[in-house]
Every structure is written in structure tokens, then in C-alpha cells.
Design an enzyme around this catalytic site. Structure first.
Site, short mmCIF file in Angstrom:
data_model
loop_
_atom_site.label_atom_id
_atom_site.label_comp_id
_atom_site.label_asym_id
_atom_site.label_seq_id
_atom_site.Cartn_x
_atom_site.Cartn_y
_atom_site.Cartn_z
N ASP A 270 8.11 4.04 1.37
CA ASP A 270 7.38 3.19 0.03
C ASP A 270 8.30 3.72 -0.88
O ASP A 270 8.76 4.57 -0.83
CB ASP A 270 5.74 3.08 0.24
CG ASP A 270 5.30 2.87 -1.45
OD1 ASP A 270 5.82 1.13 -1.67
OD2 ASP A 270 4.81 3.39 -1.88
N ASN B 137 -1.06 -1.68 0.67
CA ASN B 137 -0.21 -2.30 1.15
C ASN B 137 -0.13 -1.27 2.42
O ASN B 137 1.26 -1.43 3.07
CB ASN B 137 0.69 -3.58 0.31
CG ASN B 137 1.37 -1.81 -0.58
OD1 ASN B 137 1.20 -1.38 -1.54
ND2 ASN B 137 2.33 -2.21 -0.82
N GLY C 110 7.16 -3.70 -1.84
CA GLY C 110 6.97 -4.77 -2.38
C GLY C 110 7.51 -5.75 -3.31
O GLY C 110 7.61 -6.73 -3.24
#
Length: 270
Positions: free
Chosen positions: A9, A223, A44
């Protein structure tokens, strides 16, 4: 356990709280690459929001990949060849925009090239997202959002207390139809039901002939949970939410203390 793919991430994980890539993390990723480990940014953000990082980390070979929009898009970094793309429809836009208006929260939509908001009082969080991911922001009324737009994701954005109150009022039917995930205290993301980071990492790993036990995933927020659960080695950052920490195999240092480097040194380079 031999790790062959590391899914990382970006915000809150790879980068510090000041959105910086430390030399310690950069050097450790380079060592892992030299050992033959594939590094895959899994975020994201849209592609525009990761290109500088891809360049800085030199992840531009023919066989380098990136996962964006929380798993809605998987593509090669150099050719930008699309491996998988799963977006949302115009009908989805009508439904989710209508819900945002009913809940009285700010809302915006992201395609591959632009962000669109129908809020005349544009949220500062929409402006923040536009700046952070280097994506042009356009105001459009709902009637001007046309069916030809290739929508990747939609986001309810607002002050945390306002957003949290709105979340309690989202009907169950929306959870049944979409992947709904909080990526920061002020971002609630709506994606195709088939999309999440875990599904994307799994798809890419299988395409590369890898098993879950050969995958490490590092993350800090909700997420990231699907990829933390999928990976043979799920790593929670020291600054991660409790859900992420509870699901992880190991809790590393925070993003401001080179947590990515600490985990890779421990499990990949030793």
C-alpha cells in the site's frame, strides 16, 4: 517461507505521514528486487498518483505491474497494458450519487483521467485527493455525468464525524451490491463488488504462477484488509487500524519509522 512478490500500500504504508519515500525504505526495496522479488504497488490511487513513485523506485521493466483504484485496475507499468479492469456503470453512479445527496455528504467520481464532483461547495477533501493523485478536477451536474464515462470508483468524502454518522445510515442493499471500504478517516470508497485489493493481488500472483504463501502484503487501513488476509505473510504497519493488526501475521514499525524496510529486512533479506 520464500517471498517472491511484495504488495505494498502507498499512503500510510510506503510513504511517511508527510507523503515522503525514505531512503531507508527505497534502499531496502532495491535489495529485495535484486534478490528477484517482485515489488507491486497496490493502492487506492489512480495511475497518475503513482507514476512518480514508480519512476523513483525504477519499477518500469517489461514485467513490472501496478494495482490501482483499490484493485479495480491491474496493469503493466511500462506499456500500461491492462491486465484487468473492473469498473462501475452509469446506473451505479445515479444510485450512489443519490445516496450521497440523501445522506448530505460530499461525493466525487474518478475515471482513468479525471475526477468529477457535482458539489458546488467542493469538499476540501476532494481538492486534497485531486492534488495528491495529480488528477484534474471537474465540476459536472449529475445530468452531465454521461454513460460513456469509464468510472473506476466513487467516493463519499467529508469530515470524519460527518462521514461516520452517514455510514451508519447506508442501507444494507448497497453493501450487498458494492465493495464499500474506508481508506482514510475522511474517504469512503465505492467499487464494483468483484473488486478489492486481495482479489487483485491474488489474480496477479496466479498469473505469475505464484501461491499465496509466496506473497507478502503490507498495509495500514481498512481497504488493505483483503490483501492482508490473502497473503501468506500479511504485515500491519505500526500505525495500522486494529482490524488490520488483528488480521496480520506480524506488526512492523510505523510508516514514519521505516516500517516497510523493517518488515522486508526481517522476512525477505535475512
Amino acid at each position: 517461507m520464500s517471498i517472491k512478490l511484495i504488495a505494498i500500500d502507498i499512503d500510510g504504508t510506503l510513504l511517511t505521514s508527510n507523503h515522503q519515500l525514505t531512503e531507508e525504505v527505497k534502499a531496502t526495496l532495491k535489495k529485495a528486487e535484486e534478490k528477484g522479488v517482485k515489488i507491486v504497488l497496490c493502492t487506492g490511487r489512480p495511475l497518475t498518483g503513482v507514476q512518480d513513485l514508480i519512476a523513483e523506485l525504477d519499477l518500469y521493466s517489461e514485467n513490472d505491474y501496478v494495482i490501482t483504484y483499490n484493485g479495480a485496475l491491474i496493469q503493466k507499468t511500462k506499456s500500461q497494458e491492462i491486465i484487468s479492469q473492473v469498473g462501475l456503470t452509469h446506473d451505479d453512479y445515479i444510485a450512489i450519487d443519490g445516496l450521497a445527496r440523501k445522506l448530505n455528504v460530499h461525493f466525487h467520481t474518478e475515471t482513468e483521467k479525471f475526477m468529477y464532483t457535482s458539489n458546488r461547495d467542493i469538499s476540501r477533501y476532494t481538492v486534497l485527493e485531486s492534488h495528491l493523485v495529480d488528477m484534474p478536477l471537474k465540476f459536472r451536474t449529475p445530468e452531465e455525468i454521461t454513460p460513456d464515462l469509464n468510472i473506476m470508483k466513487m467516493m463519499m468524502v467529508d469530515d470524519p464525524e460527518i462521514l461516520d454518522a452517514a455510514i451508519t445510515k447506508i442501507p444494507q442493499e448497497f453493501y450487498n451490491k458494492y465493495t464499500i471500504v474506508k481508506s482514510t478517516p475522511y474517504f469512503l470508497e465505492f467499487l464494483n463488488k468483484k473488486v478489492d485489493k486481495g482479489a487483485a493481488v491474488k489474480q496477479l500472483a496466479e498469473q505469475l504462477g505464484l501461491e499465496a504463501r509466496e506473497v507478502m502484503a503490507l498495509g495500514d487501513n481498512e481497504n488493505d484488509l483483503p490483501m492482508i488476509e490473502y497473503a501468506g505473510l500479511g504485515i500491519a504497519m505500526g500505525n495500522a487500524t486494529e482490524n488490520i493488526k488483528n488480521a496480520a501475521s506480524f506488526i512492523t514499525a510505523s510508516n514514519d519509522a521505516h516500517g516497510v524496510a523493517v518488515a522486508i529486512e526481517k522476512f525477505v533479506l535475512n
